[in-house]
Design a protein around this motif. Structure first.
Motif, PDB file in Angstrom:
ATOM      1  N   THR A 153     -30.279 -18.920  54.651  1.00  0.00           N
ATOM      2  CA  THR A 153     -29.647 -17.631  54.359  1.00  0.00           C
ATOM      3  C   THR A 153     -28.555 -17.229  55.342  1.00  0.00           C
ATOM      4  N   HIS A 194     -26.952  -9.224  46.673  1.00  0.00           N
ATOM      5  CA  HIS A 194     -27.520 -10.194  47.615  1.00  0.00           C
ATOM      6  C   HIS A 194     -27.575 -11.584  46.981  1.00  0.00           C
ATOM      7  N   LEU A 251     -26.470 -15.340  48.255  1.00  0.00           N
ATOM      8  CA  LEU A 251     -27.485 -16.319  48.638  1.00  0.00           C
ATOM      9  C   LEU A 251     -27.553 -17.526  47.704  1.00  0.00           C
ATOM     10  N   GLN A 307     -24.437 -10.008  54.112  1.00  0.00           N
ATOM     11  CA  GLN A 307     -25.495  -9.210  53.483  1.00  0.00           C
ATOM     12  C   GLN A 307     -25.672  -7.877  54.195  1.00  0.00           C
ATOM     13  N   LYS A 361     -25.714 -20.650  48.644  1.00  0.00           N
ATOM     14  CA  LYS A 361     -26.241 -21.296  49.848  1.00  0.00           C
ATOM     15  C   LYS A 361     -27.430 -22.188  49.495  1.00  0.00           C
ATOM     16  N   TYR A 364     -36.534 -16.651  50.659  1.00  0.00           N
ATOM     17  CA  TYR A 364     -35.606 -16.958  51.741  1.00  0.00           C
ATOM     18  C   TYR A 364     -35.686 -18.392  52.240  1.00  0.00           C
TER      19      TYR A 364
END
Length: 432
Positions: free
Chosen positions: A395, A313, A317, A43, A320, A347
């Motif tokens: 993250t 982004h 993400l 990122q 994940k 997050y």
């Protein structure tokens, strides 16, 4: 699903299997870290262009030489124009400053404690002060209150935001209550988004303290994980319409957008509050890092460029988060030992385990080489009365590593949970 009424032999068998799985986990001699939600190197690499901008481009759109002092002011307009729409703050009421929104929150508390708000009331330091703390919540908000001796009064979160009946009862009856912490979109740690009714009630409620403040930490304003890009109602407009134009302080930053240690932070509020903040900030600094603001404005381009950057982004993400959720579903669904949030942005994932088990899960994970955010971090004074909430930050680790982390955490949840259920079953049966 196991309950206290399950056959004790079946529960004991599950506990024995959990012990076997945990021994195998420890044998792997892992060294994995899930303690904080921070951007991954991939990122951060996406913002590498910030460092490539030509050194000779140092003048802002209005001709300001960004290499020099001053003016202290509100920061570069071209950057504020990019972020004003997503933070829901008119550009003239938005200030761009240093790299940390937490620092802005700290300074606002200091200015209110040692100075006076726009209403001309006494300093907060001259009286007892309390803040409402929605739980689960953000540990750094709680740390600021502890730092300044501000009492925290927990209020539970609901799917629509803080329990507004509890909030309204407290602010109406107790003049010590001067503020409330809010992460209105994809909140830390459970991913809650405040409903329009919650925003309206926060803006309109009557408060015993005339200088009550909503600390609106919009940290995840553009941090979407799905195609549904949730919008939250405009708190400043709602406060103005309700006759409380100075109630809300809005905070945001680029910390999880560009480079976490070299971003830009924002403060937004009513015109009176902005003037108030600038009057104190001007004594603290000659001005922000305008070159960094200029780099950000040129790198992002405009609000559409910001949104496109955040979609990149999301591509990093989303897998994940999906990995952690998939492993939890595979390992824990139907066990009765845990539930977990399914955030649409932000997050974090909140893992809720059996009452009285969170600290044990964290301890077991640590002994197995998996560092997890300490149990209790999501509550004021690090005290989760139910000892059940664990914050998961997916993250930073690589996706393949997250598979092992989530599976390891699930093993610890089973060991702690089945251990507790067996103990409870034996107590019910009068066994030693």
């Amino acid at each position: 699903m196991p309950t206290l009424c399950d056959d004790s032999a079946a529960l004991t068998a599950r506990l024995d299997q959990a012990r076997h799985d945990y021994a195998a986990l420890k044998a792997q001699k892992l060294s994995l870290d899930l303690t904080r939600g921070k951007p991954s190197p991939a990122q951060l690499d996406m913002a590498g262009g910030l460092l490539d901008l030509p050194a000779h481009q140092y003048r802002a759109a209005d001709g300001t030489d960004c290499r020099n002092y001053g003016p202290p002011g509100k920061g570069l307009r071209e950057l504020r124009e990019i972020f004003a729409p997503v933070l829901r703050v008119p550009v003239e009421q938005l200030v761009a400053v240093g790299n940390s929104s937490l620092e802005l929150m700290h300074d606002c508390l200091v200015h209110l404690l040692l100075g006076r708000g726009p209403e001309g009331e006494r300093r907060w330091a001259d009286r007892k002060v309390a803040f409402l703390a929605p739980v689960p919540g953000y540990d750094r908000h709680f740390a600021l209150c502890e730092r300044f001796g501000i009492e925290m009064l927990p209020v539970p979160m609901t799917p629509d935001g803080p329990d507004m009946t509890a909030v309204e009862d407290l602010v109406r009856s107790d003049p010590r209550v001067k503020g409330i912490w809010c992460v209105p979109k994809y909140s830390n740690p459970d991913g809650t988004c405040y409903s329009e009714e919650t925003v309206r009630r926060l803006a309109a409620m009557e408060t015993a303290a005339p200088d009550f403040r909503v600390f609106w930490d919009n940290a995840y304003a553009v941090h979407h994980l799905t195609d549904e890009e949730v919008e939250v109602a405009d708190i400043l407009a709602a406060c103005a319409e309700a006759g409380h134009p100075d109630r809300a302080f809005v905070f945001g930053s680029t910390s999880k957008i560009t480079m976490a240690g070299a971003g830009v932070a924002f403060f937004g509020s009513s015109p009176a509050n902005v003037d108030w903040w600038l009057s104190y900030a001007g004594k603290r600094t000659i001005g922000p890092d305008k070159l960094n603001q200029l780099r950000h404005a040129r790198f992002l381009g405009d609000t559409d460029g910001l949104r496109a950057h955040m979609r990149r982004h999301r591509e990093i993400l989303r897998p994940k988060f999906d990995t952690v959720l998939r492993v939890f579903a595979r390992e824990l669904d139907g066990s009765g030992l845990a539930t977990w949030s399914h955030p649409k942005g932000g997050y974090f994932i909140t893992l809720n385990v059996l009452q009285g088990c969170a600290r044990e899960v964290v301890r077991l994970a640590k002994e197995a080489g998996i560092a997890v955010t300490p149990a209790g971090a999501t509550h004021p004074y690090r005290d989760d009365p139910q000892d059940s909430v664990i914050r998961i930050g997916p993250t930073y680790p690589e996706t393949a590593e997250l598979e092992r982390i989530a599976q390891g955490v699930a093993v610890c949840v089973r060991l702690a949970g089945y251990g507790k259920l067996v103990d409870q079953s034996r107590t019910r049966q009068g066994v030693g």
